[in-house]
Write a protein that holds these residues in place. Structure first.
Motif, PDB file in Angstrom:
ATOM      1  N   UNK A 126       0.812  -1.228   0.000  1.00 48.07           N
ATOM      2  CA  UNK A 126       0.000   0.000   0.000  1.00 48.07           C
ATOM      3  C   UNK A 126       0.845   1.279   0.000  1.00 48.07           C
ATOM      4  N   UNK A 127       0.607   2.112  -0.992  1.00 53.27           N
ATOM      5  CA  UNK A 127       1.311   3.387  -1.084  1.00 53.27           C
ATOM      6  C   UNK A 127       2.649   3.300  -1.784  1.00 53.27           C
ATOM      7  N   UNK A 128       3.132   2.119  -2.043  1.00 53.21           N
ATOM      8  CA  UNK A 128       4.477   1.964  -2.598  1.00 53.21           C
ATOM      9  C   UNK A 128       4.491   1.355  -3.983  1.00 53.21           C
ATOM     10  N   UNK A 129       5.682   1.238  -4.512  1.00 51.10           N
ATOM     11  CA  UNK A 129       5.884   0.638  -5.835  1.00 51.10           C
ATOM     12  C   UNK A 129       6.823  -0.558  -5.729  1.00 51.10           C
ATOM     13  N   UNK A 130       6.642  -1.478  -6.635  1.00 52.77           N
ATOM     14  CA  UNK A 130       7.529  -2.631  -6.765  1.00 52.77           C
ATOM     15  C   UNK A 130       7.858  -2.729  -8.258  1.00 52.77           C
ATOM     16  N   UNK A 131       8.728  -1.826  -8.713  1.00 53.06           N
ATOM     17  CA  UNK A 131       8.961  -1.654 -10.146  1.00 53.06           C
ATOM     18  C   UNK A 131      10.423  -1.980 -10.446  1.00 53.06           C
ATOM     19  N   UNK A 132      10.716  -3.267 -10.391  1.00 55.21           N
ATOM     20  CA  UNK A 132      12.101  -3.712 -10.571  1.00 55.21           C
ATOM     21  C   UNK A 132      12.563  -3.465 -11.999  1.00 55.21           C
ATOM     22  N   UNK A 133      13.837  -3.192 -12.122  1.00 57.23           N
ATOM     23  CA  UNK A 133      14.428  -2.846 -13.419  1.00 57.23           C
ATOM     24  C   UNK A 133      14.115  -3.913 -14.459  1.00 57.23           C
ATOM     25  N   UNK A 134      13.624  -3.450 -15.609  1.00 55.79           N
ATOM     26  CA  UNK A 134      13.423  -4.263 -16.812  1.00 55.79           C
ATOM     27  C   UNK A 134      12.314  -5.294 -16.672  1.00 55.79           C
ATOM     28  N   UNK A 135      11.503  -5.165 -15.632  1.00 53.45           N
ATOM     29  CA  UNK A 135      10.292  -5.968 -15.538  1.00 53.45           C
ATOM     30  C   UNK A 135       9.175  -5.320 -16.355  1.00 53.45           C
ATOM     31  N   UNK A 136       8.009  -5.951 -16.331  1.00 53.53           N
ATOM     32  CA  UNK A 136       6.886  -5.441 -17.131  1.00 53.53           C
ATOM     33  C   UNK A 136       6.477  -4.031 -16.706  1.00 53.53           C
ATOM     34  N   UNK A 137       6.514  -3.763 -15.410  1.00 52.53           N
ATOM     35  CA  UNK A 137       6.120  -2.429 -14.937  1.00 52.53           C
ATOM     36  C   UNK A 137       7.154  -1.379 -15.356  1.00 52.53           C
TER      37      UNK A 137
END
Lengths: 414, 414
Positions: B29-40
C-alpha cells in the motif's frame, strides 16, 4: 520351520538394484539429487514398485505417498514385520542414504523367495515420503503422518521454496494413494541404514547396533523487521531481519563448538530473507537450525540456549521473532528386545559389532512411537554423507543386510 | 534573454505525472515494486516516452536502455545540460525515489515550453537503467555503462537471481536501444532527488545543497565450503558456507554500530546460499555488504575491516572466500561551481537551505567522473525510503524543483 542359519542375502543382486537406483536423479559426480516428489522421485518409485511386483509383493500407497510392499505371512491376519527407509535424497545426496534400507528390505524378500521360506507373520517393505526434508519441511513427514504425529491435511499443505505443496506434487507425480495414512498395527519395524558418521568405518566395525539416537531438537524461526535504505537510514533505527537471522546462525554455530568436546552438534542450515537484495534492509527472514547431543539433559539445555538466542538475535536487530515450529527426535526410543536381537544376531553371524547412537534423524523415530522399532547401521567411508562423495562398497553393506534378514525373519516367525 | 526570476514549475502538473507513475508497478500500500526491466518498468518507460514526445522532446535509447529525451538549444551543437535519475524501484520501494528526478526534469522542460523559453544549450532528461540494483547487481549499471565504468558486454551479461540477463530482459521489453552506450559530452548533469534520510525533514529545510556523498564501498563476497550432514558430521570438520556468510553479516553489522556515533553505516543486505536447506550444510554462499562514512579515511578503514572480516569469517567456518566485486562511490566528486550555483539559486528563491552529504548511491556519482555534476535534495517524511511508506507532499518537492529549473536554465544559457 525356521530360516537356515546359513541363509544369506545375495549381495550381487542387491548391488544391481543399488546401481539402477543410482541412475535415477543423477546429481554431482557419484551422487544423487532426488528431491522428494520430483520427477526423479517418481521414476525411482515406479522402478521400485515394478521390482516389488516382480518379487510377488502386493503394493499399496497411502494418502501421503508412502509405499508399502507386502509379502503375505502364513497367518496373514497378524500385524506385519516392517523394513524400510526412504528413496528420496538431499539435493547433493549420495546413493545409499535411505536407499540401502528400502532396497535392502526388497532383497530380504527376494532371498526368502529364493529359499522358498514363508514367514508366520507378513513382512512389508516401506518407502517413506520426504524423509530428507531437502525440499519440504519438516523432514520425515511421511512417517510422521503415518504414525499420527502430523495430520494428513497439514502434511499435504507443506510448501517447498517455490510455493508448491506436497499435495500438489503427489497429484502431479501420481503418488497420492488411496490407502489411509493412519496408524495400523506393526509387529515390529527394523530400519537398515548407513551410519552417516565415521565411527564404524574408523573402528573397522561391520555392524552398528543402534541403541537410540542423539536427543535432537529442530526449530523453524521467523524474524520480522522493516525495509529501509541501506545508506542513510540510521543504525539506531534499523530493523534488518536478515541480521537477526545471521545473529541466530552464529549463536547456534558457537553453541555447537561449545559442545563439540562431548560430541554435541548445533547447526544452522537454512536462512532465507526478503527482499534479501542489495540496497534494502530485509523485513522478513526465516531460519532452520537444530541441536543434537547424546545426553538428553545436555540436549535440552542446548535447545533452551537456542530459544534464548532467537530472542537475543531479534532484540539486537530490533526485530520480532516467532518460533514457528519445533520438532524433537532421538532419545532412547528403540525396543530393548529388538536391540538385543540385532546384537545377538550380528554376533552370532560373526560380524565385528558395536553399539552406537544415531546422530541423524530417521523415520524409525516416528515409527518407534507406534511399534517396537530398531535400526541396524552399516559403515560408510569416512562418514561422508549428504554429499556426492558418500561411498559404500558391497562389503560395507552385506553384513548389516544379513543381520536384517535374520532379525526380521526371526521376529516374523516367533 | 534569461529566464524571468519569477518563473516556477507547475507543481500540480508535476504531481499528476507522479500520481500516474504511482499507478504503474503498484507494490505494498502506497508503494511501488517496479524492478528494473520488468513489465512495470517497460510500462513506465512507455508512458515517460509518450510524455516526452508530447512535450516536443526527441527520444533516444542507448544499448543499456538508458532513455535520453532532448530539448534542442539555440546552438544545438553545444553539449547538453542534463537532468535525470531513475524510474526503477526496489521491490518494496516508494513513489518518489529517483522518479521525482526524472519527472522533475520533464517538468522543467514543460515549464520552459509554457514560458516559450529556448535555452542556448540543449537540455536533456535521462532515465538511467537499473539504478537500484534491486534485481540486477551492481546498482547504477546504466550510468556506469554510459560513463565507461563498465563495458556494455559485461553489463548486458549481469544476471538476476532467476538467471535472466540484463541483455535478455532489455530485448524482452524492447528497450535495447540503438544509440551507443558510450560517453558523449555533457555540459553539466544535475540530479534532483529526495534525501532518503531524515535531516532536511527534521530541520524543516526545503532544499539540500548536496556537496558530496558519503565515501562508500560495496562488496560482493563468495564463500565455498562442502556439503555434509547436519547431524553426525563432526563440528571440527564442518565447512558450512552459510555460517561463513552469517559471520560476515554479523561482523559488518557490528562495524556499523561501532561507527554509528559518527554517522557511519555498515550494512549486510543480502545472503544467499546453496543448498540452504534443512539437513545439509551449504557449500556455497554469496553476500553483499557495504560501508559508508562522511569521512573518506574512516570509510577506507571500515572497508579494510570488512575485507579482514571476510577472511576471518571464512577461516572460522573453514571455507574459502573470494571478494568477487568491489565498488566505490561517493566522496567530494561534485563540481564546486555547480554546488555554489545550487546554493545561490536556492537562497535567492528564499528557501530554507542547507548543505548536505548524500548517504545513498546515485547515478550522479558515475556521471561526475564524466562531466560537472551536482545534486539537489528535497525532504521526505522521516527519511523513510526503500519502503512503501516513503512519503513526500507537493510542498516537499516544489522548492527543489524550482531550484532545478533555475540552476539548469542558468547553466544552459551561460
Amino acid at each position: 520351520m525356521g530360516l537356515p542359519a546359513t541363509a544369506r542375502i545375495d549381495i550381487g543382486r542387491f548391488w544391481t538394484t543399488i546401481e539402477r537406483s543410482g541412475e535415477i536423479g543423477v546429481g554431482r559426480p557419484g551422487g544423487l539429487s532426488r528431491l522428494a516428489l520430483g520427477d526423479a522421485d517418481r521414476e525411482v518409485r515406479d522402478v521400485f514398485i515394478a521390482w516389488c511386483r516382480e518379487a510377488g509383493l502386493s503394493v499399496r500407497i497411502d494418502g501421503i505417498g508412502n509405499i508399502f510392499a507386502r509379502r503375505p505371512g502364513e497367518d496373514d491376519s497378524l500385524p506385519p514385520v516392517v523394513m524400510g527407509s526412504h528413496l528420496d535424497t538431499q539435493v547433493n545426496g549420495g546413493r545409499f542414504d535411505g536407499i540401502a534400507g528400502v532396497l535392502g528390505g526388497l532383497e530380504v524378500c527376494r532371498t526368502l523367495d529364493q529359499l522358498g521360506h514363508r514367514t508366520k507373520r507378513p513382512i512389508e517393505v516401506v518407502n517413506w515420503t520426504n524423509e530428507e526434508g531437502g525440499r519440504f519441511s519438516p523432514p520425515m513427514v511421511g512417517s510422521g503422518c503415518f504414525t499420527g504425529a502430523y495430520t494428513l491435511d497439514w502434511a499435504l499443505g507443506r510448501r517447498d521454496d517455490d510455493g508448491r505443496t506436497i499435495g500438489e506434487e503427489l497429484d502431479r507425480i501420481g503418488y497420492r494413494g488411496e490407502m489411509e495414512a493412519t496408524p495400523r498395527p506393526f509387529d515390529a519395524y527394523v530400519e537398515f541404514h548407513i551410519e552417516q558418521g565415521p565411527i564404524l568405518d574408523r573402528e573397522g566395525m561391520q555392524v552398528g547396533v543402534v541403541t537410540g539416537g542423539y536427543a535432537s531438537t529442530g526449530m523453524l524461526v521467523e524474524f520480522r523487521g522493516e525495509t529501509a535504505h541501506t545508506g542513510p537510514w540510521p543504525m539506531e533505527r534499523r530493523r534488518n531481519a536478515l541480521i537477526a537471522g545471521a545473529r541466530l546462525l552464529v549463536a547456534v554455530d558457537d553453541l555447537g563448538w561449545e559442545h563439540a568436546g562431548s560430541g554435541g552438534k548445533a547447526t544452522a542450515s537454512r536462512l532465507v530473507a526478503w527482499p534479501n537484495k542489495p540496497g534494502i534492509l530485509s523485513d522478513w527472514a526465516q531460519a532452520t537450525c537444530d541441536v543434537r547431543h547424546a545426553d538428553p539433559e545436555t540436549s535440552a539445555v542446548m535447545a533452551e540456549r537456542v530459544r534464548r538466542a532467537v530472542h537475543e538475535a531479534a532484540a539486537r536487530a530490533d526485530c520480532t521473532a516467532e518460533i514457528l515450529d519445533v520438532w524433537n527426535w532421538g532419545g532412547k526410543v528403540f525396543a530393548d528386545e529388538l536391540i538385543e536381537q540385532v546384537r545377538a544376531t550380528s554376533l552370532g553371524l560373526g560380524y565385528r559389532t558395536r553399539d552406537i547412537l544415531s546422530q541423524a534423524g530417521h523415520d524409525a523415530y516416528f515409527v518407534a512411537r507406534h511399534a517396537p522399532t530398531t535400526m541396524i547401521f552399516a559403515p560408510c567411508r569416512g562418514g561422508i554423507t549428504h554429499n556426492n562423495q558418500e561411498l559404500c562398497t558391497p562389503d560395507d553393506l552385506e553384513p548389516g543386510l544379513n543381520v536384517l534378514l535374520h532379525t526380521v525373519v526371526a521376529r516374523a516367525n516367533r
